[in-house]
Design a protein around this motif. Structure first.
Motif, short mmCIF file in Angstrom:
data_model
loop_
_atom_site.label_atom_id
_atom_site.label_comp_id
_atom_site.label_asym_id
_atom_site.label_seq_id
_atom_site.Cartn_x
_atom_site.Cartn_y
_atom_site.Cartn_z
N LYS A 15 0.85 -1.17 0.00
CA LYS A 15 0.00 0.00 0.00
C LYS A 15 0.89 1.22 0.00
O LYS A 15 1.98 1.19 0.53
N ILE A 16 0.39 2.29 -0.61
CA ILE A 16 1.22 3.50 -0.69
C ILE A 16 1.51 3.98 0.72
O ILE A 16 0.62 4.22 1.50
N THR A 17 2.79 4.12 1.05
CA THR A 17 3.18 4.59 2.37
C THR A 17 4.25 5.64 2.22
O THR A 17 5.03 5.63 1.28
N ARG A 18 4.30 6.54 3.21
CA ARG A 18 5.41 7.49 3.24
C ARG A 18 6.61 6.77 3.83
O ARG A 18 6.49 6.06 4.81
N LYS A 19 7.75 6.99 3.25
CA LYS A 19 8.97 6.44 3.84
C LYS A 19 9.27 7.22 5.11
O LYS A 19 8.75 8.29 5.37
N LYS A 20 10.19 6.69 5.90
CA LYS A 20 10.56 7.33 7.16
C LYS A 20 10.99 8.76 6.92
O LYS A 20 11.76 9.05 6.03
N ARG A 21 10.47 9.68 7.75
CA ARG A 21 10.80 11.09 7.61
C ARG A 21 12.26 11.34 7.97
O ARG A 21 12.81 10.70 8.85
N ASN A 22 12.86 12.28 7.28
CA ASN A 22 14.21 12.67 7.65
C ASN A 22 14.18 13.35 9.01
O ASN A 22 13.18 13.90 9.43
N LYS A 23 15.28 13.34 9.67
CA LYS A 23 15.33 13.85 11.04
C LYS A 23 15.13 15.35 11.10
O LYS A 23 14.65 15.89 12.08
N GLN A 24 15.52 16.08 10.04
CA GLN A 24 15.39 17.54 10.08
C GLN A 24 13.94 17.94 10.24
O GLN A 24 13.05 17.24 9.83
N SER A 25 13.72 19.09 10.86
CA SER A 25 12.37 19.49 11.24
C SER A 25 11.53 19.94 10.07
O SER A 25 10.33 20.12 10.22
N TYR A 26 12.14 20.14 8.89
CA TYR A 26 11.34 20.63 7.77
C TYR A 26 10.23 19.65 7.42
O TYR A 26 9.12 20.02 7.15
N GLY A 27 10.53 18.34 7.40
CA GLY A 27 9.50 17.34 7.12
C GLY A 27 9.14 17.31 5.66
O GLY A 27 9.69 18.01 4.84
N LEU A 28 8.18 16.45 5.32
CA LEU A 28 7.77 16.30 3.93
C LEU A 28 6.91 17.44 3.48
O LEU A 28 6.10 17.95 4.21
N GLY A 83 14.66 24.20 -3.87
CA GLY A 83 15.07 24.53 -2.50
C GLY A 83 14.41 23.60 -1.49
O GLY A 83 15.06 23.12 -0.55
N VAL A 84 13.13 23.32 -1.69
CA VAL A 84 12.43 22.39 -0.80
C VAL A 84 13.05 21.00 -0.91
O VAL A 84 13.21 20.29 0.08
N GLY A 85 13.42 20.62 -2.14
CA GLY A 85 14.06 19.32 -2.34
C GLY A 85 15.33 19.19 -1.51
O GLY A 85 15.59 18.14 -0.91
N TYR A 86 16.13 20.24 -1.47
CA TYR A 86 17.34 20.22 -0.64
C TYR A 86 16.99 20.14 0.85
O TYR A 86 17.65 19.43 1.61
N LEU A 87 15.98 20.88 1.26
CA LEU A 87 15.58 20.84 2.67
C LEU A 87 15.14 19.44 3.08
O LEU A 87 15.40 19.00 4.20
N LEU A 88 14.49 18.73 2.17
CA LEU A 88 13.99 17.39 2.49
C LEU A 88 15.10 16.37 2.71
O LEU A 88 14.88 15.35 3.35
N ILE A 89 16.28 16.64 2.17
CA ILE A 89 17.40 15.72 2.43
C ILE A 89 18.34 16.32 3.48
O ILE A 89 19.43 15.80 3.72
N GLY A 90 17.92 17.42 4.10
CA GLY A 90 18.71 18.03 5.17
C GLY A 90 19.86 18.88 4.69
O GLY A 90 20.74 19.24 5.48
N ASP A 91 19.87 19.23 3.42
CA ASP A 91 20.94 20.06 2.86
C ASP A 91 20.52 21.53 2.91
O ASP A 91 20.18 22.14 1.89
N ASN A 92 20.55 22.10 4.10
CA ASN A 92 20.12 23.48 4.27
C ASN A 92 21.03 24.47 3.56
O ASN A 92 20.60 25.54 3.13
N SER A 93 22.29 24.12 3.44
CA SER A 93 23.26 25.02 2.82
C SER A 93 22.90 25.28 1.36
O SER A 93 22.84 26.43 0.91
N ASN A 94 22.66 24.21 0.59
CA ASN A 94 22.29 24.39 -0.82
C ASN A 94 20.90 25.01 -0.97
O ASN A 94 20.65 25.77 -1.89
N ALA A 95 20.01 24.65 -0.05
CA ALA A 95 18.67 25.26 -0.07
C ALA A 95 18.78 26.77 0.11
O ALA A 95 18.10 27.54 -0.57
N LYS A 96 19.65 27.17 1.02
CA LYS A 96 19.84 28.60 1.28
C LYS A 96 20.34 29.32 0.02
O LYS A 96 19.87 30.41 -0.32
N LYS A 97 21.29 28.69 -0.68
CA LYS A 97 21.81 29.30 -1.91
C LYS A 97 20.71 29.47 -2.96
O LYS A 97 20.64 30.48 -3.66
#
Length: 677
Positions: free
Chosen positions: A202-215, A380-394
């Motif tokens: 069944k369609i499920t969300r994979k485990k959320r990344n630890k960063q607080s941004y979330g999916l 930018g959101v894509g970078y946040l979802l993998i915890g790459d805040n630095s590239n998201a910021k750029k």
């Protein structure tokens, strides 16, 4: 005398004037109350009567105009369903219109006939005047046109004034609403439902990344959630596309696809009607017949996407993702179709938890359409979802250099600055982004973080933003601001053991508090490194460390080796050890520590604090608007989804044992299926 109709007094017998009037009133009242009964109990369905008349092929306009015209009640010159509703008093506000219906029934039919005849005469006169005007020359026609224009203008002005009067109350209400919104800026989620069933296939969300941004909640299936959905997650993006300017209709057909438009439309019609399997077969046939048709392949991808949602199948969803990717590889693909295909592909990849694959797709979009800042925002959101805040910021810095007023970029850039603990710098970006009302800015997290940043700067305006977040539906209340919630659960800051229903657990903790304390102190003495500093940026100052035994319902076997008796004691209570939205841990706080006001992530748990080593004075906790203190050997219970704050101003350390438990009103099914936090 009797024979000739006389009475004893020589007067003619029969109905006297007074008795005649009495009977007249009785009959009239019977008629009125019969009318009331018809209206109130809705004994006659006039719409059904009219429908049957149509079935019998009557000419309704002639029949009703000729025979029922005298009942024209709304003044439009004929009798129709609306007139029947007027006569029967069928309005939204039953009592007011019940009065109206009684008045209509009491109105003499003679006057109604006279009114109808008068209207007919007026119409006849008007027709004669028109005929007379037709005989005039061209100059007269010009004069006539001028007069008619003036008349139309006057009528138009009058109609506008009438509409203005009718809408005056509504306008006043809207103005008031706008003023209120302006005071607290302009901005749901609404909410997004997550189904109970999270089983394999069944369609499920994979485990959320630890960063607080979330999916990013755009990755939720396009189709509406099932009726048994329970959890509401505050949406990461609740756009106001409806209120934005209407975009041009995307061009999805190339020259070849225009030649097979009828076949494409027939297949698409099946899909839109919800006949997903038939639509998929139709599009597959088109792809086989016309392999170079981008629109046919895109339709196939959409059908697979819809079927994946219907079947709740990850395997089918992966097929859709692959087909979306195939669309872009075909020759002569319209740019709008490329955008839609790649955007949906990235969205579906995120849904499956394939964040890096989604990032590659988004990078491709940005490369193909470098001038479109919306794709940069998504990247930018894509970078946040993998915890790459630095590239998201750029990315967001680049967007703001191109579009300084982009609200979406502002709230995300502010979010990143706050995560870097640049509190003061983050506030204007978060505030201006929310005030913009741009799509994607009305998100509970941004209200949450703006309010938190203002609180840390000592600005009481924080609660105005919390209030606005509550009004927008992002928070359960101004004080209860968790973002991952189940609706309908009892909500109060402080709880008693009896209210929770976990009396046995509380009794066991309080009975064995010294055992729990001694094992914790032994770890402090011999393995102090097991106590890790709080890492969620919740401290204003001081020293606060924790030693965790269970997290998200998973036992830390190595940690439990250091406190075996405590862990053995807890194994008996699955409401605690099985709480996948909580923790079990020791918490030590040293003098001079202040924990900022904050809230937990979910309303699905309650938090127990068992006092182990408590200084006599200087330690306190506030939850919502009430302060309390700990006692050694006693359990405090509170709902940490409410705002709480801690002060440690004593002369020595404070040690407590924290046990999170499921909210008592959650069902066994919910406890099994709610995703971990």
């Amino acid at each position: 005398e009797s024979k000739h109709g006389g009475g004893k007094n020589g007067k003619k017998e029969g109905l006297s004037g007074s008795s005649f009037f009495t009977w007249f009133m009785v009959i009239a009242l019977l008629g009125v109350w019969t009318s009331v009964a018809v209206v109130w109990f809705e004994l006659v369905d006039y719409e059904e009567v009219l429908a049957k008349a149509k079935d019998f092929r009557y000419n309704l306009s002639e029949v009703l105009q000729g025979k029922l015209g005298i009942y024209d009640a709304d003044g439009d010159g004929d009798f129709d369903v609306e007139d029947a509703k007027v006569l029967l008093g069928k309005y939204k506000h039953r009592w007011n219109n019940l009065y109206n219906s009684v008045v209509v029934f009491m109105f003499p039919l003679k006057k109604l006939r006279e009114k109808q005849e008068s209207k007919k005469e007026e119409i006849k006169d008007e027709e004669e005047k028109k005929k007379a005007r037709k005989g005039k020359d061209a100059t007269d026609r010009k004069d006539k046109k001028a007069v008619d224009t003036n008349k139309l203008k006057k009528d138009s002005d009058k109609a506008k004034r009438d509409r203005g009067k009718e809408k005056e109350k509504g306008l006043d209400k809207n103005v008031k609403s706008k003023e209120t919104t302006k005071k607290s800026t302009s901005e749901k989620d609404g909410t997004i439902q997550v189904g109970k069933d999270k089983e394999t296939k069944k369609i499920t969300r994979k485990k959320r990344n630890k960063q607080s941004y979330g999916l990013k909640e755009r990755s939720v299936p396009a189709q509406p959630p099932s009726q048994d959905s329970e959890e509401t997650i505050q949406p990461a993006e609740k756009s106001y596309v409806e209120s934005a300017k209407k975009k041009k209709k995307p061009k999805l057909l190339n020259k070849f696809d225009k030649t097979i438009k009828a076949e494409l439309d027939a297949a698409e019609k099946l899909r839109k009607k919800g006949k997903v399997e038939e639509a998929l077969r139709a599009f597959e046939a088109l792809v086989n017949q016309y392999p170079q048709s981008p629109r046919a392949r895109y339709g196939k991808a959409q059908s697979e996407d819809d079927l994946a949602e219907k079947m709740r199948s990850n395997e089918m969803l992966q097929k859709a993702i692959n087909t979306y990717d195939e669309v872009v590889s075909l020759p002569n693909v319209p740019s709008d179709l490329i955008k839609l295909s790649l955007k949906r592909e990235a969205d579906r990849q995120q849904f499956l938890g394939r964040m890096r694959g989604s990032l590659v797709t988004l990078q491709k979009l940005v490369q193909l359409f470098p001038g479109d800042t919306s794709f940069k925002n998504d990247l930018g959101v894509g970078y946040l979802l993998i915890g790459d805040n630095s590239n998201a910021k750029k990315v967001y810095e680049e967007v703001l250099s191109l579009a300084p007023n982009d609200g979406f970029a502002k709230v995300h850039y502010g979010f990143i600055l706050k995560a870097e603990n640049k509190i003061a710098e983050s506030i204007p970006y978060l505030k201006e982004g929310l005030e913009s009302g741009d799509p994607g800015t009305d998100d509970g997290r941004f209200y949450f973080h703006l309010g938190d940043a203002l609180q840390r700067m000592g600005d009481k305006e924080a609660y105005r933003w919390y209030e606005l977040g509550y009004q927008r539906g992002h928070f359960a209340s101004v004080w209860q601001r968790s973002l991952y919630n189940v609706k309908g659960l009892k909500a109060q800051p402080w709880w008693t053991a009896r209210e929770t229903g976990y009396m046995e657990l509380v009794k066991s903790l309080e009975k064995n508090w010294k055992l729990i304390r001694d094992e914790g102190l032994a770890v402090m003495d011999k393995k102090r490194s097991l106590f890790l500093p709080e890492d969620e940026n919740l401290r204003e100052k001081g020293d606060w460390s924790q030693f965790t035994l269970w997290q998200q319902g998973r036992k830390n076997e190595n940690a439990c080796k250091s406190v075996p008796k405590t862990c053995a004691l807890l194994e008996r209570f699955p409401e605690a050890t099985g709480c996948r939205r909580g923790q079990i841990k020791y918490s030590i706080m040293h003098p001079g520590t202040h924990v900022w006001p904050h809230t937990g992530p979910t309303n699905c748990r309650l938090r127990m604090h068992l006092g182990l080593v408590i200084p006599k004075e200087g330690c306190r906790i506030r939850c919502a608007q009430e302060n309390r203190t700990w006692e050694e050997g006693k359990v405090l219970i509170f709902d940490d989804s409410f705002e709480h704050e801690v002060w440690q101003d004593a002369g020595s350390y404070r040690l407590i044992f924290i046990v999170d438990v499921w909210h008592p009103e959650l069902s066994a099914q919910q406890r099994r299926t709610l995703p971990a936090i």
